[in-house]
Design an enzyme around this catalytic site. Structure first.
Site, PDB file in Angstrom:
ATOM      1  N   ARG A  87       0.767  -1.317   0.103  1.00 43.83           N
ATOM      2  CA  ARG A  87       0.600  -0.019   0.110  1.00 43.83           C
ATOM      3  C   ARG A  87       1.113   0.498   0.121  1.00 43.83           C
ATOM      4  NH1 ARG A  87      -4.908   0.708  -1.823  1.00 43.83           N
ATOM      5  NH2 ARG A  87      -5.058  -1.052  -0.773  1.00 43.83           N
ATOM      6  N   SER A 314      -2.242  -4.183   8.203  1.00 44.27           N
ATOM      7  CA  SER A 314      -3.157  -5.607   8.093  1.00 44.27           C
ATOM      8  C   SER A 314      -3.477  -5.275   6.260  1.00 44.27           C
ATOM      9  CB  SER A 314      -4.213  -5.863   9.026  1.00 44.27           C
ATOM     10  OG  SER A 314      -5.056  -7.116   9.188  1.00 44.27           O
ATOM     11  N   HIS A 316      -5.696  -4.083   4.231  1.00 47.48           N
ATOM     12  CA  HIS A 316      -5.492  -2.897   3.557  1.00 47.48           C
ATOM     13  C   HIS A 316      -4.259  -2.436   3.526  1.00 47.48           C
ATOM     14  CE1 HIS A 316      -6.219   1.631   2.331  1.00 47.48           C
ATOM     15  NE2 HIS A 316      -6.739   0.857   1.915  1.00 47.48           N
ATOM     16  N   CYS A 317      -3.301  -2.695   4.693  1.00 50.82           N
ATOM     17  CA  CYS A 317      -2.146  -2.543   4.610  1.00 50.82           C
ATOM     18  C   CYS A 317      -0.674  -3.447   2.868  1.00 50.82           C
ATOM     19  CB  CYS A 317      -1.548  -2.587   5.919  1.00 50.82           C
ATOM     20  SG  CYS A 317      -1.682  -1.296   7.036  1.00 50.82           S
ATOM     21  N   ILE A 318      -1.302  -4.673   2.651  1.00 55.98           N
ATOM     22  CA  ILE A 318       0.008  -5.314   1.877  1.00 55.98           C
ATOM     23  C   ILE A 318      -0.651  -5.121   0.915  1.00 55.98           C
ATOM     24  CG2 ILE A 318       0.257  -6.329   3.718  1.00 55.98           C
ATOM     25  CD1 ILE A 318      -1.452  -8.928   2.860  1.00 55.98           C
TER      26      ILE A 318
END
Length: 325
Positions: A87, A314, A316-318
């Site tokens: 992200r 989590s 969204h971050c990956i």
């Protein structure tokens, strides 16, 4: 005129998802985190409506392990990177298909690993896109869009001297307007307590429709982010956006007893599924139900993400979506 990036709920051609690839960065959590990522991949693929999953591994050995875990649920792409948070290191794709690439400095010089500085360029070129580069630091998790030119961010991150010490708030707003077509910016103050990213907004507040912002509801005064959530709601109301509240997981601790930045807000909005990180907390089911109400045309899927969280983020971050042309 610059076309703003589309909102996350707009149709996707595909999504890049980072696969944990360096056990030394994860302690004993790398294998379990890989299994949680595989669950995320399956949830997106199973309800994808044509959304291809491109699972990005940092080397061929890890790529083979990824293929063994996900089978036909994803195409495994091998591109060198340091940490898994695509992200932030991947390109932000604009409404006209432009791959915007910003400087990346390891979240304020805290976590600098080889490959993170240009993995976004390499992923964009794989899609046949020539990246448009911008000479200032902006991570994808630090900003969220509603598709109309409105964005939300935090002062803690974008005004942090470890990112762009020479830029004022007015300078940043001007660059967001001229480079991404963003005409209105909702500035929240701080992100979650102990967030390694210095307050990324995707752990705190997410647009779920034009002008409609989701925020956590504190889980009592024992919630370590009680003040953060209340201040964010106050600022959002004053700005004039519509608020919808989602339960907070409350006080979540790691094995050492330290508070960790657990958040249901780090969900990913796919073409047909909204995938929500869960932590074995009493509010897990209520969070999934609240998000299902927000997205009635999607299927809300809750998946445990305790081990991914040990790395700092989590689902969204990956991930980084690739909007449909």
């Amino acid at each position: 005129m610059i076309t703003p990036p589309p909102p996350e709920w707009a149709p996707h051609d595909a999504v890049w998802i980072g696969f944990p690839s360096h056990p030394e960065l994860w302690g004993g959590d790398c294998g379990p985190a890989q299994a949680e990522v595989a669950g995320f991949v399956r949830a997106v693929h199973a309800r994808g409506r044509g959304e291809r999953v491109l699972l990005v591994a940092a080397n061929e050995e890890v790529g083979a392990a990824a293929r063994a875990l996900v089978g036909d649920f994803a195409e495994v792409v091998v591109e060198r990177f340091g940490d898994v948070w695509l992200r932030d290191t991947g390109p932000i794709l604009g409404g006209d298909g432009t791959a915007h690439r910003f400087d990346f400095n390891g979240w304020g010089r805290k976590y600098e690993y080889p490959g993170d500085e240009d993995v976004g360029d390499r992923l964009a070129r794989r899609r046949g896109l020539a990246p448009v580069t911008h000479d200032w630091v902006l991570e994808g998790g630090a900003i969220d869009f509603d598709g109309t030119g409105l964005a939300v961010t935090t002062e803690q991150c974008l005004l942090n001297p470890n990112r762009n010490p020479e830029l004022t708030r007015a300078d940043i707003e001007r660059r967001l307007r001229d480079q991404l077509g963003l005409t209105r910016i909702l500035w929240l103050r701080d992100g979650l307590l102990n967030d390694h990213t210095d307050g990324h907004v995707d752990n705190l507040a997410r647009f779920v429709a034009p002008g409609r912002l989701a925020l956590p509801e504190p889980d009592g005064e024992d919630d370590p982010n009680w003040v953060v959530y209340q201040d964010a709601a106050k600022r959002a109301r004053a700005f004039g956006v519509e608020l919808v509240r989602i339960p907070s997981p409350g006080r979540v601790l790691d094995e050492s007893g330290a508070i960790v930045p657990a958040s249901y807000m780090n969900f990913y909005i796919g073409n047909a599924a909204v995938v929500i990180p869960l932590y074995g907390r009493p509010n897990d089911d209520a969070a999934v139900e609240a998000i299902q109400e927000i997205f009635p045309r999607h299927t809300a899927v809750g998946i445990r993400a305790d081990h991914i969280l040990t790395g700092g983020g989590s689902f969204h971050c990956i991930s980084q979506q690739i909007p449909a042309r």
